[in-house]
Design a protein around this motif. Structure first.
Motif, PDB file in Angstrom:
ATOM      1  N   PRO A 237      -1.372   2.116   4.020  1.00 15.40           N
ATOM      2  CA  PRO A 237      -2.342   3.014   3.390  1.00 15.40           C
ATOM      3  C   PRO A 237      -3.523   3.293   4.330  1.00 15.40           C
ATOM      4  CG  PRO A 237      -2.662   0.793   2.583  1.00 15.40           C
ATOM      5  CD  PRO A 237      -1.542   0.717   3.567  1.00 15.40           C
ATOM      6  N   PHE A 238      -3.347   4.241   5.223  1.00 16.11           N
ATOM      7  CA  PHE A 238      -4.376   4.519   6.239  1.00 16.11           C
ATOM      8  C   PHE A 238      -5.649   5.103   5.612  1.00 16.11           C
ATOM      9  CE2 PHE A 238      -0.257   5.456   8.583  1.00 16.11           C
ATOM     10  CZ  PHE A 238      -0.174   4.184   9.117  1.00 16.11           C
TER      11      PHE A 238
ATOM     12  N   GLY B  71       0.816  -1.215   0.000  1.00 14.65           N
ATOM     13  CA  GLY B  71       0.000   0.000   0.000  1.00 14.65           C
ATOM     14  C   GLY B  71       0.846   1.260   0.000  1.00 14.65           C
ATOM     15  N   ALA B  72       0.185   2.385  -0.333  1.00 12.48           N
ATOM     16  CA  ALA B  72       0.876   3.684  -0.333  1.00 12.48           C
ATOM     17  C   ALA B  72      -0.120   4.796  -0.077  1.00 12.48           C
ATOM     18  CB  ALA B  72       1.569   3.890  -1.681  1.00 12.48           C
ATOM     19  N   MET B  73       0.422   5.978   0.256  1.00 17.67           N
ATOM     20  CA  MET B  73      -0.399   7.180   0.392  1.00 17.67           C
ATOM     21  C   MET B  73       0.304   8.306  -0.357  1.00 17.67           C
ATOM     22  SD  MET B  73      -1.617   7.083   4.381  1.00 17.67           S
ATOM     23  CE  MET B  73      -3.051   8.161   4.230  1.00 17.67           C
ATOM     24  N   ALA B  74      -0.484   9.213  -0.911  1.00 19.63           N
ATOM     25  CA  ALA B  74       0.103  10.349  -1.630  1.00 19.63           C
ATOM     26  C   ALA B  74      -0.714  11.604  -1.356  1.00 19.63           C
ATOM     27  CB  ALA B  74       0.122  10.061  -3.127  1.00 19.63           C
ATOM     28  N   ALA B  75      -0.021  12.736  -1.298  1.00 18.97           N
ATOM     29  CA  ALA B  75      -0.703  14.026  -1.132  1.00 18.97           C
ATOM     30  C   ALA B  75      -0.867  14.652  -2.513  1.00 18.97           C
ATOM     31  CB  ALA B  75       0.114  14.943  -0.239  1.00 18.97           C
TER      32      ALA B  75
ATOM     33  N   GLY C  43      -4.154   3.657  -0.935  1.00 19.28           N
ATOM     34  CA  GLY C  43      -4.593   2.426  -1.589  1.00 19.28           C
ATOM     35  C   GLY C  43      -3.413   1.562  -1.987  1.00 19.28           C
ATOM     36  N   GLU C  44      -3.616   0.760  -3.042  1.00 21.26           N
ATOM     37  CA  GLU C  44      -2.554  -0.118  -3.523  1.00 21.26           C
ATOM     38  C   GLU C  44      -1.561   0.698  -4.351  1.00 21.26           C
ATOM     39  OE1 GLU C  44      -4.802  -4.345  -3.993  1.00 21.26           O
ATOM     40  OE2 GLU C  44      -5.660  -2.685  -5.113  1.00 21.26           O
ATOM     41  N   VAL C  45      -0.284   0.343  -4.249  1.00 24.45           N
ATOM     42  CA  VAL C  45       0.798   1.155  -4.831  1.00 24.45           C
ATOM     43  C   VAL C  45       0.536   1.564  -6.283  1.00 24.45           C
ATOM     44  CG1 VAL C  45       3.262   1.202  -5.441  1.00 24.45           C
ATOM     45  CG2 VAL C  45       2.545   0.244  -3.257  1.00 24.45           C
ATOM     46  N   LYS C  46       0.242   0.587  -7.148  1.00 20.15           N
ATOM     47  CA  LYS C  46       0.067   0.896  -8.579  1.00 20.15           C
ATOM     48  C   LYS C  46      -1.082   1.875  -8.806  1.00 20.15           C
ATOM     49  CE  LYS C  46       2.210  -2.534 -11.506  1.00 20.15           C
ATOM     50  NZ  LYS C  46       2.841  -3.523 -10.596  1.00 20.15           N
ATOM     51  N   ALA C  47      -2.165   1.684  -8.079  1.00 19.64           N
ATOM     52  CA  ALA C  47      -3.345   2.543  -8.240  1.00 19.64           C
ATOM     53  C   ALA C  47      -3.061   3.962  -7.727  1.00 19.64           C
ATOM     54  CB  ALA C  47      -4.537   1.932  -7.503  1.00 19.64           C
ATOM     55  N   VAL C  48      -2.320   4.044  -6.620  1.00 23.54           N
ATOM     56  CA  VAL C  48      -1.967   5.364  -6.069  1.00 23.54           C
ATOM     57  C   VAL C  48      -1.061   6.096  -7.055  1.00 23.54           C
ATOM     58  CG1 VAL C  48      -0.676   6.552  -4.219  1.00 23.54           C
ATOM     59  CG2 VAL C  48      -2.293   4.740  -3.635  1.00 23.54           C
ATOM     60  N   GLU C  49      -0.096   5.391  -7.615  1.00 24.52           N
ATOM     61  CA  GLU C  49       0.807   6.016  -8.596  1.00 24.52           C
ATOM     62  C   GLU C  49       0.043   6.486  -9.835  1.00 24.52           C
ATOM     63  OE1 GLU C  49       4.942   3.694  -7.339  1.00 24.52           O
ATOM     64  OE2 GLU C  49       3.777   2.961  -9.047  1.00 24.52           O
ATOM     65  N   LYS C  50      -0.932   5.685 -10.256  1.00 28.13           N
ATOM     66  CA  LYS C  50      -1.744   6.063 -11.426  1.00 28.13           C
ATOM     67  C   LYS C  50      -2.584   7.300 -11.095  1.00 28.13           C
ATOM     68  CE  LYS C  50      -3.098   5.528 -15.631  1.00 28.13           C
ATOM     69  NZ  LYS C  50      -2.146   5.792 -16.715  1.00 28.13           N
ATOM     70  N   ALA C  51      -3.161   7.336  -9.890  1.00 29.85           N
ATOM     71  CA  ALA C  51      -3.980   8.498  -9.476  1.00 29.85           C
ATOM     72  C   ALA C  51      -3.118   9.766  -9.446  1.00 29.85           C
ATOM     73  CB  ALA C  51      -4.605   8.236  -8.111  1.00 29.85           C
ATOM     74  N   MET C  52      -1.857   9.624  -9.012  1.00 33.26           N
ATOM     75  CA  MET C  52      -0.936  10.772  -8.991  1.00 33.26           C
ATOM     76  C   MET C  52      -0.689  11.288 -10.419  1.00 33.26           C
ATOM     77  SD  MET C  52       1.811   9.242  -6.277  1.00 33.26           S
ATOM     78  CE  MET C  52       3.102  10.469  -6.491  1.00 33.26           C
TER      79      MET C  52
END
Length: 311
Positions: free
Chosen positions: A198-199, A129-133, A170-179
């Motif tokens: 991924p809180f 998982g990952a989080m992004a601002a 969320g999941e790493v790949k999806a978070v990167e795509k959203a970014m």
């Protein structure tokens, strides 16, 4: 006369030495650190005052360390008889808010958040998982970016912090795509956050289920001060609603901006962030620059807060 709100720091605000000055000056604050050590069965004071960043960063350490520091920093205000009209916290900070409101005993809260940290970490293996601002897009646009990235996995808005700042998880790949989509949509910045899980997204539901079992063992009391809760951005005064909200909070978006707006609409014109850092009052200033913002994390900020509040 305007109203006063106390806000309590969330995860990520921790640093080695936090709360030390206040603990050295105030016996009541020092005894909070000692009580936490007793409850947890290890020297949390040593971990906070003399430890290292890496140890503090481990989620099951971070959570009790921040709650302990926040409640220790609260003590000098209580000694002066300063009572807020309302309290709130960012994510983890909601537990400190409940201690301040009298809903939850400090000893129960500090033991509970250590387990909460452990459950949140265990729910998603490290690296999954990952989080992004996302900076510079409005809330609706960020929700749209998450929806467009769903083919790559789970990604959801986790924190609505202030205008133009939303955190996704969320999941790493999806978070990167959203970014990527967010940048194409005109975001000023999209950056991964240095967190271990991924809180505040649906991946954390298993942690909520484990937390529910622990909450069952705790007796809550009627609150003396209303708490504005992250999940609904509404006031709660009924202790019977608290456990369900804390369970849902683990996997739900944190409605921080909406919570602050609610308090301001209700006449709050002074916000004091209690505990490490000034992140929350930074958000408040971006939400409404006309309200007064103060913080309490060391002797200088405490002295300034006393002065500004007329004590």
């Amino acid at each position: 006369m305007g109203k006063l709100a106390f806000l309590f720091s969330g995860q990520g605000a921790q640093y080695v030495g936090m709360g030390k000055q206040i603990a050295e000056e105030y016996k009541s604050s020092d005894s909070i650190f000692n009580e936490a050590s007793e409850v947890l069965g290890f020297d949390i004071k040593k971990m906070i005052f003399e430890g290292d960043d890496e140890t503090l960063k481990i989620t099951e350490n971070t959570q009790p360390c921040i709650v302990t520091t926040s409640i220790a920093c609260l003590q000098p205000l209580l000694e002066k008889g300063i009572k807020p009209d309302v309290v709130a916290g960012l994510s983890l900070g909601e537990y400190s808010a409940h201690v301040a409101a009298g809903t939850m005993a400090f000893s129960d809260a500090v033991a509970l958040v250590r387990k909460r940290g452990k459950f949140m970490q265990e729910a998603v293996p490290v690296g999954v998982g990952a989080m992004a601002a996302i900076i510079g897009l409005d809330n609706e646009k960020v929700i749209e970016c998450c929806n467009k990235a769903r083919d790559f996995g789970i990604v959801e808005p986790a924190n609505f912090n202030c205008p133009g700042q939303v955190v996704v998880a969320g999941e790493v790949k999806a978070v990167e795509k959203a970014m990527e989509i967010a940048k194409e949509a005109g975001a000023k910045r999209a950056m991964l956050l240095p967190v271990s899980a991924p809180f505040h997204c649906s991946l954390l539901k298993p942690a909520g289920e484990k937390l529910a079992a622990e909450l069952e063992k705790i007796e809550l009391k009627d609150m003396n001060i209303p708490v504005v809760t992250n999940v609904t951005a509404e006031y709660i005064l009924d202790k019977n609603k608290v456990k369900d909200l804390l369970i849902r909070q683990v996997s739900s978006s944190v409605l921080f901006e909406e919570s602050i707006r609610k308090m301001i609409d209700d006449g709050v014109d002074t916000f004091v962030e209690i505990g490490p850092g000034k992140t929350l009052i930074g958000f408040v200033k971006k939400i409404n620059k006309d309200v007064k913002t103060l913080n309490v994390e060391d002797l200088e900020s405490l002295s300034n807060t006393f002065k500004e509040l007329g004590y």
